[in-house]
Design a protein around this motif. Structure first.
Motif, mmCIF file in Angstrom:
data_model
loop_
_atom_site.group_PDB
_atom_site.id
_atom_site.type_symbol
_atom_site.label_atom_id
_atom_site.label_comp_id
_atom_site.label_asym_id
_atom_site.label_seq_id
_atom_site.Cartn_x
_atom_site.Cartn_y
_atom_site.Cartn_z
ATOM 1 N N TRP A 61 0.887 -1.180 0.036
ATOM 2 C CA TRP A 61 0.013 0.006 -0.030
ATOM 3 C C TRP A 61 1.005 1.281 0.310
ATOM 4 O O TRP A 61 1.775 1.266 0.762
ATOM 5 N N ALA A 62 0.496 2.313 -0.777
ATOM 6 C CA ALA A 62 1.261 3.353 -0.742
ATOM 7 C C ALA A 62 0.456 4.487 -0.602
ATOM 8 O O ALA A 62 -0.835 4.748 -1.075
ATOM 9 N N GLU A 63 0.807 5.884 -0.001
ATOM 10 C CA GLU A 63 0.206 6.945 0.294
ATOM 11 C C GLU A 63 1.146 8.162 0.083
ATOM 12 O O GLU A 63 2.338 8.188 0.530
ATOM 13 N N ARG A 64 0.730 8.984 -0.661
ATOM 14 C CA ARG A 64 1.640 10.191 -0.844
ATOM 15 C C ARG A 64 1.560 11.066 0.470
ATOM 16 O O ARG A 64 0.478 11.459 0.734
ATOM 17 N N ILE A 65 2.561 11.457 0.897
ATOM 18 C CA ILE A 65 2.825 11.988 2.133
ATOM 19 C C ILE A 65 3.390 13.483 2.180
ATOM 20 O O ILE A 65 3.395 14.485 2.894
ATOM 21 N N HIS A 66 4.049 13.623 1.032
ATOM 22 C CA HIS A 66 4.729 15.093 0.768
ATOM 23 C C HIS A 66 4.861 14.995 -0.903
ATOM 24 O O HIS A 66 4.948 14.248 -1.604
ATOM 25 N N ALA A 67 4.868 16.648 -1.107
ATOM 26 C CA ALA A 67 4.777 16.866 -2.490
ATOM 27 C C ALA A 67 5.318 18.242 -2.928
ATOM 28 O O ALA A 67 5.055 19.243 -1.885
ATOM 29 N N GLY A 68 5.709 18.536 -4.116
ATOM 30 C CA GLY A 68 6.169 19.929 -4.480
ATOM 31 C C GLY A 68 6.646 19.941 -5.882
ATOM 32 O O GLY A 68 6.497 19.034 -6.602
ATOM 33 N N SER A 69 7.567 20.761 -5.873
ATOM 34 C CA SER A 69 8.350 20.919 -7.272
ATOM 35 C C SER A 69 9.686 21.090 -7.102
ATOM 36 O O SER A 69 10.166 21.157 -5.872
ATOM 37 N N TYR A 70 10.394 20.954 -8.357
ATOM 38 C CA TYR A 70 11.823 21.153 -8.236
ATOM 39 C C TYR A 70 12.459 21.770 -9.387
ATOM 40 O O TYR A 70 11.828 21.832 -10.317
ATOM 41 N N SER A 71 13.474 22.543 -9.078
ATOM 42 C CA SER A 71 14.271 23.298 -10.054
ATOM 43 C C SER A 71 15.742 22.647 -10.327
ATOM 44 O O SER A 71 16.340 21.802 -9.350
ATOM 45 N N GLY A 72 16.193 22.644 -11.380
ATOM 46 C CA GLY A 72 17.429 21.785 -11.933
ATOM 47 C C GLY A 72 16.998 20.831 -12.770
ATOM 48 O O GLY A 72 15.987 20.516 -13.115
ATOM 49 N N ASP A 73 18.150 20.173 -13.016
ATOM 50 C CA ASP A 73 17.982 19.174 -14.305
ATOM 51 C C ASP A 73 18.399 17.675 -13.884
ATOM 52 O O ASP A 73 19.486 17.814 -13.105
ATOM 53 N N LEU A 74 17.614 16.782 -13.987
ATOM 54 C CA LEU A 74 18.185 15.428 -13.850
ATOM 55 C C LEU A 74 18.989 15.140 -14.793
ATOM 56 O O LEU A 74 18.809 15.316 -15.988
#
Length: 118
Positions: free
Chosen positions: A73-86
């Protein structure tokens, strides 16, 4: 901006601890993913980051659901955006700036993850 999410994943058959954190970084049509023991905290000790197969982008959205293949089972607990390049190479070092629930510079290098002040 590309997005990130952290999922609390319980009941995975290959997880001896019974619970871990999946770190997802949006990368085109999928998410690059690493298994962490805990949610990264600012300026705390680096922790192992185990690469996992890419995850579906649907996990970037708020959700709680069974993981396909009877893998817990999975639950999203934190989120947002990121800058920079993978980096193109999936085994290369990663340095990104997170904004959202977690803020700071996320570094994944030599199999370890660390979150530091921006």
């Amino acid at each position: 901006m590309p997005r990130y999410a952290l999922l609390r994943h319980t009941g995975a058959p290959d997880d001896p601890n019974g619970c871990h954190i999946d770190l997802l970084l949006e990368d085109g049509d999928t998410c690059r993913t690493w298994r962490l023991a805990t949610v990264p905290q600012l300026n705390e000790e680096a922790q192992p980051a185990v690469p996992l197969p890419p995850h579906r982008r649907v996990w970037l959205e708020p959700r709680r659901a069974a993981v396909s293949g009877n893998r817990g089972w999975a639950e999203r607990i934190h989120a947002g955006s990121y800058s920079g390049d993978l980096p193109t190479a999936t085994d290369a070092d990663v340095t990104l700036e997170l904004q959202g629930d977690l803020c700071g510079f996320l570094r994944i290098t030599n199999g370890y993850c660390f979150l530091s002040n921006p």
